[in-house]
Design an enzyme around this catalytic site. Structure first.
Site, PDB file in Angstrom:
ATOM      1  N   GLY A 137      10.584   3.947  -2.969  1.00  0.00           N
ATOM      2  CA  GLY A 137       9.133   4.080  -2.804  1.00  0.00           C
ATOM      3  C   GLY A 137       8.437   5.036  -3.752  1.00  0.00           C
ATOM      4  N   SER A 155       3.132   9.753  -5.302  1.00  0.00           N
ATOM      5  CA  SER A 155       3.791   9.070  -4.175  1.00  0.00           C
ATOM      6  C   SER A 155       4.352  10.067  -3.169  1.00  0.00           C
ATOM      7  CB  SER A 155       4.967   8.218  -4.677  1.00  0.00           C
ATOM      8  OG  SER A 155       4.521   7.152  -5.479  1.00  0.00           O
ATOM      9  N   ILE A 156       4.239   9.732  -1.892  1.00  0.00           N
ATOM     10  CA  ILE A 156       4.869  10.549  -0.856  1.00  0.00           C
ATOM     11  C   ILE A 156       6.374  10.624  -1.108  1.00  0.00           C
ATOM     12  CG2 ILE A 156       5.396  10.653   1.613  1.00  0.00           C
ATOM     13  CD1 ILE A 156       2.599   9.507   2.148  1.00  0.00           C
ATOM     14  N   ILE A 187       7.971   2.566   1.745  1.00  0.00           N
ATOM     15  CA  ILE A 187       7.508   1.297   1.180  1.00  0.00           C
ATOM     16  C   ILE A 187       6.468   0.673   2.108  1.00  0.00           C
ATOM     17  CG2 ILE A 187       8.220  -1.098   0.777  1.00  0.00           C
ATOM     18  CD1 ILE A 187      10.974  -0.058  -0.030  1.00  0.00           C
ATOM     19  N   TYR A 192      -7.743  -0.316   8.533  1.00  0.00           N
ATOM     20  CA  TYR A 192      -6.280  -0.212   8.419  1.00  0.00           C
ATOM     21  C   TYR A 192      -5.625  -1.511   8.908  1.00  0.00           C
ATOM     22  CZ  TYR A 192      -1.932   2.392   7.817  1.00  0.00           C
ATOM     23  OH  TYR A 192      -0.707   2.821   7.381  1.00  0.00           O
ATOM     24  N   LYS A 199       2.755  -0.831  11.107  1.00  0.00           N
ATOM     25  CA  LYS A 199       3.285   0.518  11.386  1.00  0.00           C
ATOM     26  C   LYS A 199       3.703   0.650  12.848  1.00  0.00           C
ATOM     27  CE  LYS A 199       2.832   2.430   7.301  1.00  0.00           C
ATOM     28  NZ  LYS A 199       4.025   2.481   6.434  1.00  0.00           N
ATOM     29  N   ILE A 219      -3.192  10.853   2.501  1.00  0.00           N
ATOM     30  CA  ILE A 219      -2.929  11.505   1.210  1.00  0.00           C
ATOM     31  C   ILE A 219      -3.364  10.534   0.119  1.00  0.00           C
ATOM     32  CG2 ILE A 219      -1.150  12.426  -0.327  1.00  0.00           C
ATOM     33  CD1 ILE A 219       0.562  13.017   2.136  1.00  0.00           C
ATOM     34  N   THR A 235      -2.878   8.540  -2.545  1.00  0.00           N
ATOM     35  CA  THR A 235      -1.820   7.932  -3.357  1.00  0.00           C
ATOM     36  C   THR A 235      -2.302   6.566  -3.840  1.00  0.00           C
ATOM     37  OG1 THR A 235      -0.863   6.825  -1.452  1.00  0.00           O
ATOM     38  CG2 THR A 235       0.004   9.016  -1.968  1.00  0.00           C
ATOM     39  N   ALA A 261      -1.165   3.558  -3.032  1.00  0.00           N
ATOM     40  CA  ALA A 261      -1.297   2.588  -1.934  1.00  0.00           C
ATOM     41  C   ALA A 261      -2.508   2.911  -1.059  1.00  0.00           C
ATOM     42  CB  ALA A 261      -0.018   2.577  -1.086  1.00  0.00           C
TER      43      ALA A 261
HETATM   44  P1  NAD Z   1       2.674   4.651  -3.019  1.00  0.00           P
HETATM   45  O1  NAD Z   1       1.850   3.546  -3.574  1.00  0.00           O
HETATM   46  O2  NAD Z   1       2.966   5.780  -3.917  1.00  0.00           O
HETATM   47  O3  NAD Z   1       4.041   4.098  -2.422  1.00  0.00           O
HETATM   48  C1  NAD Z   1       4.180   2.795  -1.887  1.00  0.00           C
HETATM   49  C2  NAD Z   1       5.478   2.268  -2.448  1.00  0.00           C
HETATM   50  O4  NAD Z   1       5.791   0.990  -1.881  1.00  0.00           O
HETATM   51  C3  NAD Z   1       5.413   2.095  -3.961  1.00  0.00           C
HETATM   52  O5  NAD Z   1       6.439   2.832  -4.579  1.00  0.00           O
HETATM   53  C4  NAD Z   1       5.649   0.602  -4.152  1.00  0.00           C
HETATM   54  O6  NAD Z   1       6.372   0.325  -5.320  1.00  0.00           O
HETATM   55  C5  NAD Z   1       6.465   0.293  -2.900  1.00  0.00           C
HETATM   56  N1  NAD Z   1       6.525  -1.147  -2.629  1.00  0.00           N
HETATM   57  C6  NAD Z   1       5.477  -1.981  -2.369  1.00  0.00           C
HETATM   58  N2  NAD Z   1       5.945  -3.241  -2.248  1.00  0.00           N
HETATM   59  C7  NAD Z   1       7.299  -3.190  -2.424  1.00  0.00           C
HETATM   60  C8  NAD Z   1       8.340  -4.151  -2.438  1.00  0.00           C
HETATM   61  N3  NAD Z   1       8.085  -5.472  -2.271  1.00  0.00           N
HETATM   62  N4  NAD Z   1       9.615  -3.743  -2.642  1.00  0.00           N
HETATM   63  C9  NAD Z   1       9.888  -2.435  -2.848  1.00  0.00           C
HETATM   64  N5  NAD Z   1       8.946  -1.459  -2.862  1.00  0.00           N
HETATM   65  C10 NAD Z   1       7.668  -1.847  -2.657  1.00  0.00           C
HETATM   66  O7  NAD Z   1       1.879   5.138  -1.712  1.00  0.00           O
HETATM   67  P2  NAD Z   1       2.310   6.151  -0.544  1.00  0.00           P
HETATM   68  O8  NAD Z   1       1.042   6.514   0.117  1.00  0.00           O
HETATM   69  O9  NAD Z   1       3.204   7.196  -1.086  1.00  0.00           O
HETATM   70  O10 NAD Z   1       3.100   5.214   0.454  1.00  0.00           O
HETATM   71  C11 NAD Z   1       4.424   5.485   0.893  1.00  0.00           C
HETATM   72  C12 NAD Z   1       4.551   5.257   2.382  1.00  0.00           C
HETATM   73  O11 NAD Z   1       3.789   6.240   3.079  1.00  0.00           O
HETATM   74  C13 NAD Z   1       4.019   3.909   2.872  1.00  0.00           C
HETATM   75  O12 NAD Z   1       4.859   3.431   3.901  1.00  0.00           O
HETATM   76  C14 NAD Z   1       2.662   4.283   3.437  1.00  0.00           C
HETATM   77  O13 NAD Z   1       2.207   3.347   4.395  1.00  0.00           O
HETATM   78  C15 NAD Z   1       3.011   5.607   4.059  1.00  0.00           C
HETATM   79  N6  NAD Z   1       1.877   6.466   4.426  1.00  0.00           N
HETATM   80  C16 NAD Z   1       0.932   6.796   3.504  1.00  0.00           C
HETATM   81  C17 NAD Z   1      -0.129   7.620   3.855  1.00  0.00           C
HETATM   82  C18 NAD Z   1      -1.193   7.986   2.860  1.00  0.00           C
HETATM   83  O14 NAD Z   1      -2.278   8.388   3.265  1.00  0.00           O
HETATM   84  N7  NAD Z   1      -0.920   7.921   1.572  1.00  0.00           N
HETATM   85  C19 NAD Z   1      -0.207   8.121   5.162  1.00  0.00           C
HETATM   86  C20 NAD Z   1       0.772   7.787   6.092  1.00  0.00           C
HETATM   87  C21 NAD Z   1       1.820   6.950   5.704  1.00  0.00           C
END
Ligand code: NAD
Length: 261
Positions: free
Chosen positions: A17, A23-24, A96, A160, A167, A196, A198, A200
């Protein structure tokens, strides 16, 4: 008495991810590395490979491998390579998620079947298949699996939409995986991160800035959350400090979820 201990000394950590430095998963990777873990990263495609490889070099990643979870055989290829190079695995990070952009605005009731299935396939089922592929690689003492979720699983959050449903299913999957893998000593937990900025989140979820502002205004800590904050929680869950914690959803959200009015 030793006063400093690397909490994850020589633990083998495979992180899915990382897309870029925001990225987180990258915040988690750096935190794991700071505490002594050995790192393997995956990247989604050729475009992201150019971003992920230099980040891998920064943390001395021993493996940097392609993995699109919907591409037949790519998950297996990653775990085959990890087995060949490391002979096992101690930590698995699943960070992811994906939903079609048009399903992250407007009304949830209008979600297409295709969009719904794609969101749950990539964001939820991928945890199940990664956990299944990882299970035989964990040593007898077990290990730790961590995934990322969001408050939209618990409450309806504007825009969302289908991701909230994905989720919710992800959090339920964490509990069922914890039950299945617990006898092997494998712990499975989710971190529910506050918003955060990012790729996505800011690029995908409409009205994201508003969500950030609401957290800063109403959360007990009156501040947003950073990827370093999430990294610290991941170190806790992946190290022996979290030895009796499994099936849990740990909120790293400045306390936002505990506030009513
Ligand atoms: P990000 O875009 O940096 O990371 C998302 C990742 O998912 C990317 O690296 C992307 O390549 C990967 N991905 C998407 N489709 C894919 C596939 N088919 N196969 C493999 N990898 C795939 O964004 P993020 O915010 O760091 O997201 C990481 C996680 O954190 C996600 O599950 C997101 O829902 C969750 N999250 C994000 C937030 C926020 O506010 N950013 C808050 C809570 C949870």
């Amino acid at each position: 008495m030793a006063v400093r201990q690397e909490l994850l000394a020589d633990r083998r950590a495979l992180v899915f991810g990382v897309a870029n430095e925001r990225s987180i998963a990258w915040g988690i990777t750096r935190a794991l590395r700071r505490h002594g873990a050995r790192i393997a990263l995956t990247y989604l495609n050729d475009v992201l490979e150019r971003r992920v490889r230099p980040l891998g070099e920064e943390v001395g990643a021993e493996l940097v491998l392609p993995c699109d979870v919907v591409e037949e055989g790519q998950v297996r290829a990653v775990f085959d390579e990890v087995r060949r190079e490391w002979g096992g695995l101690d930590v698995l990070v699943h960070s992811i998620a994906y939903a079609p952009r048009e399903d992250l605005e407007g009304r949830f009731v209008d979600t297409s079947r295709e969009g719904f299935l794609k969101a749950l396939r990539i964001s939820t089922y991928s945890l199940v298949e990664l956990a299944r592929a990882a299970e035989p690689l964990f040593p007898d003492g077990g290990g730790s699996i961590v995934t990322l979720t969001y408050y939209g699983a618990e409450k309806a959050i504007p825009n969302y939409n289908v991701m909230g449903v994905a989720k919710a299913a992800l959090e339920a999957s964490v509990r069922y995986l914890a039950m299945d893998l617990g006898p092997r000593g494998i712990r499975v937990n989710a971190i529910s991160a506050g918003p955060i900025r990012t790729l996505a989140a800011a690029g995908g979820v409409r009205g994201f800035r508003t969500l950030l502002g609401i957290v800063e205004e109403r959360a007990p800590l009156h501040r947003g959350v950073t990827t370093d904050d999430v990294g610290g929680a991941a170190v806790f869950l992946c190290s022996d400090l979290g030895a009796a914690v499994t099936g849990e959803v740990l909120h790293v959200d400045s306390g936002f979820n505990v506030v009513g009015l």
